[in-house]
Design a protein around this motif. Structure first.
Motif, mmCIF file in Angstrom:
data_model
loop_
_atom_site.group_PDB
_atom_site.id
_atom_site.type_symbol
_atom_site.label_atom_id
_atom_site.label_comp_id
_atom_site.label_asym_id
_atom_site.label_seq_id
_atom_site.Cartn_x
_atom_site.Cartn_y
_atom_site.Cartn_z
ATOM 1 N N PRO A 1 -9.235 13.469 10.875
ATOM 2 C CA PRO A 1 -7.886 13.802 10.377
ATOM 3 C C PRO A 1 -7.105 12.576 9.914
ATOM 4 O O PRO A 1 -6.377 12.642 8.907
ATOM 5 C CB PRO A 1 -7.225 14.459 11.598
ATOM 6 C CG PRO A 1 -8.362 15.001 12.398
ATOM 7 C CD PRO A 1 -9.463 14.009 12.220
ATOM 8 N N TYR A 2 -7.256 11.459 10.607
ATOM 9 C CA TYR A 2 -6.508 10.255 10.241
ATOM 10 C C TYR A 2 -7.084 9.628 8.975
ATOM 11 O O TYR A 2 -6.336 9.089 8.151
ATOM 12 C CB TYR A 2 -6.529 9.279 11.420
ATOM 13 C CG TYR A 2 -6.149 9.977 12.712
ATOM 14 C CD1 TYR A 2 -4.840 10.383 12.934
ATOM 15 C CD2 TYR A 2 -7.102 10.289 13.687
ATOM 16 C CE1 TYR A 2 -4.487 11.053 14.093
ATOM 17 C CE2 TYR A 2 -6.767 10.964 14.840
ATOM 18 C CZ TYR A 2 -5.447 11.349 15.040
ATOM 19 O OH TYR A 2 -5.103 12.023 16.179
ATOM 20 N N ALA A 3 -8.396 9.725 8.827
ATOM 21 C CA ALA A 3 -9.021 9.236 7.593
ATOM 22 C C ALA A 3 -8.571 10.077 6.401
ATOM 23 O O ALA A 3 -8.317 9.550 5.311
ATOM 24 C CB ALA A 3 -10.545 9.274 7.726
ATOM 25 N N VAL A 4 -8.452 11.386 6.604
ATOM 26 C CA VAL A 4 -7.999 12.283 5.539
ATOM 27 C C VAL A 4 -6.567 11.946 5.137
ATOM 28 O O VAL A 4 -6.230 11.891 3.942
ATOM 29 C CB VAL A 4 -8.095 13.758 6.005
ATOM 30 C CG1 VAL A 4 -7.372 14.675 5.024
ATOM 31 C CG2 VAL A 4 -9.553 14.177 6.141
ATOM 32 N N ILE A 5 -5.711 11.727 6.127
ATOM 33 C CA ILE A 5 -4.307 11.388 5.851
ATOM 34 C C ILE A 5 -4.222 10.097 5.037
ATOM 35 O O ILE A 5 -3.485 10.014 4.049
ATOM 36 C CB ILE A 5 -3.519 11.260 7.166
ATOM 37 C CG1 ILE A 5 -3.401 12.633 7.846
ATOM 38 C CG2 ILE A 5 -2.128 10.668 6.914
ATOM 39 C CD1 ILE A 5 -2.849 12.570 9.255
ATOM 40 N N ILE A 6 -4.974 9.091 5.469
ATOM 41 C CA ILE A 6 -4.957 7.814 4.751
ATOM 42 C C ILE A 6 -5.437 8.006 3.310
ATOM 43 O O ILE A 6 -4.836 7.473 2.362
ATOM 44 C CB ILE A 6 -5.840 6.784 5.475
ATOM 45 C CG1 ILE A 6 -5.208 6.406 6.820
ATOM 46 C CG2 ILE A 6 -6.027 5.532 4.622
ATOM 47 C CD1 ILE A 6 -6.072 5.505 7.671
ATOM 48 N N ALA A 7 -6.484 8.796 3.135
ATOM 49 C CA ALA A 7 -7.035 9.014 1.796
ATOM 50 C C ALA A 7 -6.022 9.719 0.889
ATOM 51 O O ALA A 7 -5.796 9.310 -0.257
ATOM 52 C CB ALA A 7 -8.326 9.830 1.889
ATOM 53 N N ILE B 1 -0.191 3.853 10.551
ATOM 54 C CA ILE B 1 -1.564 4.369 10.673
ATOM 55 C C ILE B 1 -2.560 3.254 10.395
ATOM 56 O O ILE B 1 -3.499 3.013 11.172
ATOM 57 C CB ILE B 1 -1.794 5.543 9.703
ATOM 58 C CG1 ILE B 1 -0.880 6.718 10.061
ATOM 59 C CG2 ILE B 1 -3.257 5.988 9.744
ATOM 60 C CD1 ILE B 1 -1.028 7.907 9.133
ATOM 61 N N VAL B 2 -2.341 2.542 9.309
ATOM 62 C CA VAL B 2 -3.230 1.435 8.960
ATOM 63 C C VAL B 2 -3.178 0.351 10.028
ATOM 64 O O VAL B 2 -4.220 -0.139 10.498
ATOM 65 C CB VAL B 2 -2.835 0.845 7.584
ATOM 66 C CG1 VAL B 2 -3.623 -0.424 7.301
ATOM 67 C CG2 VAL B 2 -3.058 1.868 6.483
ATOM 68 N N ALA B 3 -1.976 -0.016 10.447
ATOM 69 C CA ALA B 3 -1.820 -1.108 11.410
ATOM 70 C C ALA B 3 -2.456 -0.779 12.750
ATOM 71 O O ALA B 3 -3.130 -1.623 13.361
ATOM 72 C CB ALA B 3 -0.337 -1.426 11.604
ATOM 73 N N SER B 4 -2.268 0.449 13.236
ATOM 74 C CA SER B 4 -2.821 0.809 14.546
ATOM 75 C C SER B 4 -4.348 0.818 14.533
ATOM 76 O O SER B 4 -4.990 0.341 15.480
ATOM 77 C CB SER B 4 -2.292 2.182 14.982
ATOM 78 O OG SER B 4 -2.650 3.185 14.047
ATOM 79 N N VAL C 1 0.835 -1.206 0.000
ATOM 80 C CA VAL C 1 0.000 0.000 0.000
ATOM 81 C C VAL C 1 0.867 1.251 0.000
ATOM 82 O O VAL C 1 1.038 1.907 -1.017
ATOM 83 C CB VAL C 1 -0.968 0.010 1.209
ATOM 84 C CG1 VAL C 1 -1.851 1.257 1.162
ATOM 85 C CG2 VAL C 1 -1.838 -1.241 1.211
ATOM 86 N N SER C 2 1.423 1.597 1.161
ATOM 87 C CA SER C 2 2.229 2.805 1.290
ATOM 88 C C SER C 2 3.093 2.697 2.532
ATOM 89 O O SER C 2 2.578 2.457 3.631
ATOM 90 C CB SER C 2 1.318 4.040 1.391
ATOM 91 O OG SER C 2 2.045 5.157 1.822
#
Length: 555
Positions: A318-324, A258-261, A251-252
């Protein structure tokens, strides 16, 4: 023009390696022995590196100074550019109170302290590490655990031990970004990229992630904790490990933690809807005044407050925005477009002309200014979107941004000094001399590689700094010893994460947060054993990955 020489001091490789190690010895003595402030130690060590480069390695003064300037510039962009903007986004959530909403959403998952250690110290701490790093997770999770009734010493130990597996991908993979730059320049290997190194680290640290939650429940409640809460610990560890592996490899790399946590936290929450421990470990009596870890008094509990679903969604926004944003920019077509001009410029550093011992140009002298696709720039974009979602005014956002720089002024100077030191050592040939000497260990160096990273983080307190100091050394030694440079470079970062819990900086942060300033030694003794046990595990993993047994894991 300057050409590197492996044995410029008396024609002796051993003597040249010893002289090349003087800047590192200076840094370690000042930080670990004399406890000098990190930025002062960094500047003093940089001065020693410049002196060694000019006097002993015959590097022209202008070339040595230019190498230091390029290193300092790289320290700011992209390294500090990521850190500052990531912490700015975090500070925005604190400024608006949505950080507290997020914290409470984690706290309400379970009243059992063993589960709270998993959710707050490991999962939420990993999220903070992903966005900010540099001691932020320990400082915040310690306070949160104390508010829930944890004994001070236990709260400090739990937070420090939890801050391991996520560290290599901290601050949007800043340590790996640094590692990719210093290693590709040191070895001129096109395979030493952020993606490749991130993938390799993503095949090492997830193994730690499976173990760490089990250790946490053991620290909180001994063997009973492991016996009663092994299931949520394993669910958390496996979910985190698999997600970190998948994100880092497919992925990235910046999004790995972020994804793992978030996946790990969600997995534990779902499990708790279907399962609960046979008995709960409730909050402990608070410590008596002046007696860290003492007993007596009434049980404490966190103040209850009801948050609306809208507030919770905004807290996670904010975390959803970062992931997107990061997911979109990692789409192949978008990634290739952003790698072109005018979004990315690559240029030779003015006046810097260095050849390696073989007479070939060193690629480190090329500076890559990827101003738009840089993770720090994407974080600014995420911050702007966050301001719109949380309805933060422009003046508040700018004021918070300025305050973030003020808060990080010492860290900024430290990182720039350490990167300048690393560039001077790499370009003058000091790192090459050390690598050639260490290569005498042959294939056994695979077992020593994680220890070098552990030592670097234990002293500097930063996986980024450790990678800057030892990354080039690792790959050059690997090439001379017949080992895989990607594996050895990754081992420096993966081994380094285990030195985080015993570094003086993190110990001081934890001690101050729990009111045990001056008693860092008590916390050190509590976590040292776990640091060494996990380090032995990592040495075994890397050793096996250097052989056909686990060699298939190397990308």
């Amino acid at each position: 023009m300057f050409q590197q020489d492996l044995d410029p001091v008396g024609g002796s490789l051993a003597l040249s390696a010893l002289c090349g190690a003087l800047p590192l010895i200076t840094l370690f003595v000042l930080l670990g022995g004399l406890k000098v402030r990190a930025w002062l130690a960094g500047l003093a060590s940089l001065a020693v590196a410049l002196a060694v480069a000019v006097v002993l390695f015959s590097m022209p003064v202008d070339q040595a100074l230019l190498a230091g300037v390029e290193g300092a510039a790289f320290g700011f962009f992209p390294i500090l550019w990521i850190v500052v903007n990531a912490i700015w986004v975090y500070n925005l959530t604190v400024e608006t109170g949505y950080f507290d909403v997020l914290r409470r959403s984690f706290e309400k998952v379970s009243a059992d302290q063993r589960i709270q250690a998993i959710i707050i110290a490991f999962c939420f701490g990993a999220l903070l590490e992903a966005l900010a790093g540099f001691g932020t997770p320990v400082a915040i999770t310690v306070v949160m655990l104390m508010a829930l009734g944890f004994e001070p010493l236990k709260a400090a130990a739990v937070s420090l031990i939890a801050n391991t597996a996520p560290v290599a991908f901290g601050a949007l993979a800043t340590p790996i970004t640094t590692l990719a730059t210093v290693t590709s320049g040191a070895n001129d290997d096109p395979g030493l990229t952020v993606d490749t190194l991130g993938a390799m680290v993503g095949r090492q640290t997830p193994i730690l992630a499976i173990v760490v939650p089990l250790i946490l429940v053991g620290v909180v409640d001994g063997r009973r904790g492991v016996r009663q809460c092994w299931l949520p610990a394993m669910v958390c560890g496996v979910a985190f490990g698999l997600s970190q592996f998948a994100a880092a490899n497919y992925v990235s790399v910046p999004l790995a933690d972020i994804v793992a946590s978030l996946v790990a936290a969600a997995a534990v929450v779902v499990l708790l809807q279907l399962w609960s421990p046979g008995e709960e470990l409730r909050s402990e009596p608070p410590a008596a005044a002046g007696e860290p870890g003492g007993r007596g008094g009434l049980a404490v509990s966190a103040p209850s407050q009801v948050d609306t679903r809208t507030d919770v969604l905004k807290a996670y926004a904010p975390y959803a925005v970062i992931i997107a944003i990061f997911s979109i920019t990692n789409i192949t077509a978008v990634k290739e477009w952003l790698a072109e001009r005018p979004w990315t410029y690559a240029f030779d550093w003015p006046g810097l002309d260095v050849l390696n011992p073989a007479g070939e140009p060193v690629s480190t002298t090329t500076f890559n200014l990827n101003w738009l696709p840089a993770a720090g720039t994407l974080m600014i974009l995420a911050g702007v979107v966050t301001c719109l979602i949380l309805r933060i005014g422009p003046m508040t956002a700018l004021r918070t941004y300025g305050r973030t720089y003020v808060e990080l002024r010492s860290a900024i100077l430290t990182v720039m000094a350490v990167l300048a030191l690393a560039y001077v050592m790499n370009l003058s040939g000091q790192t090459s001399a050390l690598a050639a000497w260490l290569a005498g260990a042959g294939s056994a160096f695979a077992l020593l590689s994680p220890i070098l990273g552990w030592l670097g983080v234990a002293v500097t307190g930063s996986d980024t700094s450790s990678n800057a100091l030892f990354g080039g050394l690792q790959v050059q030694t690997a090439a001379k010893a017949g080992l895989d440079p990607v594996l050895m470079a990754a081992a420096n970062s993966s081994g380094g994460v285990l030195g985080k819990m015993v570094s003086p900086q993190n110990l001081a942060i934890a001690a101050a947060a729990v009111g045990m300033a001056g008693r860092e030694g008590d916390i050190f003794r509590k976590v040292l054993g776990w640091s060494l046990v996990l380090l032995v595990l990592m040495c075994a993993i890397v050793g096996l990955q250097s052989t056909p047994v686990l060699g298939w894991m190397v990308p």
